[in-house]
Design a protein around this motif. Structure first.
Motif, mmCIF file in Angstrom:
data_model
loop_
_atom_site.group_PDB
_atom_site.id
_atom_site.type_symbol
_atom_site.label_atom_id
_atom_site.label_comp_id
_atom_site.label_asym_id
_atom_site.label_seq_id
_atom_site.Cartn_x
_atom_site.Cartn_y
_atom_site.Cartn_z
ATOM 1 N N ASP A 1 19.619 13.437 -78.543
ATOM 2 C CA ASP A 1 19.599 14.251 -79.764
ATOM 3 C C ASP A 1 20.431 15.520 -79.672
ATOM 4 N N TRP A 2 20.907 15.875 -78.474
ATOM 5 C CA TRP A 2 21.678 17.123 -78.380
ATOM 6 C C TRP A 2 22.993 17.007 -77.611
ATOM 7 N N VAL A 3 23.258 15.883 -76.964
ATOM 8 C CA VAL A 3 24.510 15.765 -76.208
ATOM 9 C C VAL A 3 24.925 14.304 -76.119
ATOM 10 N N ALA A 4 26.241 14.090 -75.957
ATOM 11 C CA ALA A 4 26.779 12.747 -75.744
ATOM 12 C C ALA A 4 27.744 12.793 -74.564
ATOM 13 N N PHE A 5 27.847 11.687 -73.840
ATOM 14 C CA PHE A 5 28.810 11.535 -72.755
ATOM 15 C C PHE A 5 29.627 10.281 -73.024
ATOM 16 N N CYS A 6 30.949 10.392 -72.904
ATOM 17 C CA CYS A 6 31.812 9.246 -73.172
ATOM 18 C C CYS A 6 32.896 9.162 -72.105
ATOM 19 N N GLY A 7 33.627 8.047 -72.103
ATOM 20 C CA GLY A 7 34.667 7.831 -71.112
ATOM 21 C C GLY A 7 35.812 8.817 -71.240
ATOM 22 N N LEU A 8 36.513 9.035 -70.135
ATOM 23 C CA LEU A 8 37.596 10.016 -70.084
ATOM 24 C C LEU A 8 38.733 9.671 -71.034
ATOM 25 N N ASN A 9 38.885 8.386 -71.368
ATOM 26 C CA ASN A 9 39.963 7.940 -72.255
ATOM 27 C C ASN A 9 39.664 8.152 -73.737
ATOM 28 N N SER B 1 35.303 13.291 -82.416
ATOM 29 C CA SER B 1 34.935 13.930 -83.680
ATOM 30 C C SER B 1 33.978 13.055 -84.485
ATOM 31 N N VAL B 2 34.248 11.745 -84.522
ATOM 32 C CA VAL B 2 33.362 10.805 -85.217
ATOM 33 C C VAL B 2 31.979 10.809 -84.575
ATOM 34 N N VAL B 3 31.949 10.765 -83.232
ATOM 35 C CA VAL B 3 30.681 10.771 -82.489
ATOM 36 C C VAL B 3 29.894 12.043 -82.783
ATOM 37 N N GLU B 4 30.557 13.191 -82.694
ATOM 38 C CA GLU B 4 29.860 14.462 -82.903
ATOM 39 C C GLU B 4 29.340 14.599 -84.330
ATOM 40 N N ASN B 5 30.082 14.065 -85.290
ATOM 41 C CA ASN B 5 29.647 14.162 -86.688
ATOM 42 C C ASN B 5 28.448 13.271 -86.981
ATOM 43 N N VAL B 6 28.517 12.003 -86.569
ATOM 44 C CA VAL B 6 27.433 11.086 -86.928
ATOM 45 C C VAL B 6 26.137 11.423 -86.184
ATOM 46 N N PHE B 7 26.252 11.926 -84.944
ATOM 47 C CA PHE B 7 25.054 12.263 -84.181
ATOM 48 C C PHE B 7 24.644 13.730 -84.342
ATOM 49 N N LYS B 8 25.356 14.437 -85.260
ATOM 50 C CA LYS B 8 25.036 15.836 -85.580
ATOM 51 C C LYS B 8 25.096 16.723 -84.331
ATOM 52 N N LEU B 9 26.106 16.503 -83.517
ATOM 53 C CA LEU B 9 26.285 17.298 -82.309
ATOM 54 C C LEU B 9 27.232 18.473 -82.528
ATOM 55 N N ARG B 10 28.054 18.380 -83.577
ATOM 56 C CA ARG B 10 29.082 19.406 -83.792
ATOM 57 C C ARG B 10 28.466 20.776 -84.054
ATOM 58 N N GLN B 11 27.366 20.802 -84.827
ATOM 59 C CA GLN B 11 26.727 22.082 -85.112
ATOM 60 C C GLN B 11 26.295 22.765 -83.820
ATOM 61 N N ARG B 12 25.709 21.986 -82.916
ATOM 62 C CA ARG B 12 25.270 22.529 -81.634
ATOM 63 C C ARG B 12 26.462 23.022 -80.820
ATOM 64 N N ALA B 13 27.546 22.243 -80.854
ATOM 65 C CA ALA B 13 28.729 22.606 -80.079
ATOM 66 C C ALA B 13 29.300 23.932 -80.557
ATOM 67 N N GLU B 14 29.361 24.110 -81.864
ATOM 68 C CA GLU B 14 29.922 25.345 -82.407
ATOM 69 C C GLU B 14 29.007 26.531 -82.138
ATOM 70 N N GLN B 15 27.709 26.279 -82.124
ATOM 71 C CA GLN B 15 26.770 27.356 -81.835
ATOM 72 C C GLN B 15 26.883 27.827 -80.388
ATOM 73 N N SER B 16 27.328 26.955 -79.482
ATOM 74 C CA SER B 16 27.380 27.300 -78.057
ATOM 75 C C SER B 16 28.807 27.361 -77.526
ATOM 76 N N GLY B 17 29.726 27.787 -78.371
ATOM 77 C CA GLY B 17 31.097 27.946 -77.904
ATOM 78 C C GLY B 17 31.884 26.658 -77.898
ATOM 79 N N GLY B 18 31.456 25.675 -78.678
ATOM 80 C CA GLY B 18 32.106 24.372 -78.679
ATOM 81 C C GLY B 18 33.485 24.368 -79.287
ATOM 82 N N ILE B 19 33.858 25.432 -80.003
ATOM 83 C CA ILE B 19 35.195 25.493 -80.576
ATOM 84 C C ILE B 19 36.232 25.460 -79.459
ATOM 85 N N LEU B 20 35.971 26.200 -78.385
ATOM 86 C CA LEU B 20 36.877 26.175 -77.234
ATOM 87 C C LEU B 20 36.927 24.789 -76.603
ATOM 88 N N GLN B 21 35.778 24.115 -76.572
ATOM 89 C CA GLN B 21 35.741 22.757 -76.025
ATOM 90 C C GLN B 21 36.609 21.815 -76.854
#
Length: 247
Positions: free
Chosen positions: A201-209, A216-236
């Protein structure tokens, strides 16, 4: 946030890991780098446990679980079962299942409330899944593929399925699961989603490729982008784009 990693020389991180909201299992003998990626992100929240199942490291395909429980195949040894039970929270039920389709992770996809089953899974196994994982059961296929656990990845926030899944089927799945469903790929076009992606519910791990578009699709559908932006995810996100350009 969605993070890229690799198991030795393989981008199929979902083959060597099982991630839920209550625990994370990683293949025993994994490189320190692979283990540390999970430990660094999850260590303060849930246990990260190195395990083997039936003396195999492909644990992500051998077992299925959620925050309520974990199911392992009958080929799991007594010592492996004991180790898993000792390391997981007391609230997690761990059961060994007698099932002909022993790669449970390929045949079952679930979150904390709903499970999708391969059409040929035994009735007895269905009952164990329902009781142990505390989920509602639906037998289905994904884009004509019976291996629902391989061709979709599911969390409490969303679901990503095989890219050739018809829109009508996605709408039906969304109604059943009560979460948004989108089609997508990982690892630069790989359709076997569960092999290259694990998510809670708060993080995803995917292959290096995996490309930044796929992430972006993964973060949007699993609602991870909001969390990423709240914790400095823009730099990520900037870093991910740079990695794609260099790759």
């Amino acid at each position: 946030m969605a993070l890229r990693t690799r198991f030795e020389s393989s981008d199929d991180v979902g083959v060597f890991c099982k991630l839920t909201n209550a625990y994370c299992l990683v293949a025993i003998g994994a490189s320190a780098n692979f283990y540390s990626v999970f430990e660094q992100e999850l260590g303060g929240h849930i246990p990260v446990v190195p395990v083997s199942i039936a003396d195999c490291r492909v644990i992500g395909r051998m077992c299925v679980g959620n925050k309520n429980g974990l199911l392992v195949p009958s080929t799991t040894t007594d010592s492996e079962l004991s180790h898993i039970r000792d390391c997981l929270p007391d609230s997690v039920k761990v059961e060994r299942v007698e099932e002909r389709l022993s790669a449970l992770g390929n045949c079952i996809a679930c979150n904390d409330y709903v499970a999708l089953l391969h059409s040929e899974v035994d009735k007895e196994t269905e009952k164990i899944v329902k009781d142990t994982l505390g989920v509602e059961i639906f037998r289905t296929s994904i884009a004509g593929n019976a291996l629902v656990g391989s061709y979709c990845v599911l969390s409490n926030n969303g679901c990503i399925v095989h890219p050739k899944t018809p829109r009508k089927d996605m709408d039906e799945l969304s109604t059943l699961l009560q979460v948004p469903v989108v089609a997508g790929t990982v690892n630069r076009g790989c359709e076997v989603l569960a092999a290259g992606l694990v998510v809670n519910d708060w993080v995803a791990f995917c292959g290096l490729n995996t490309t930044s578009t796929e992430i972006s699709v993964v973060e949007n559908v699993f609602k991870l982008r909001q969390r990423a932006e709240q914790s400095g995810g823009i730099l990520q996100n900037i870093r991910d784009s740079l990695v794609d350009e260099l790759a």
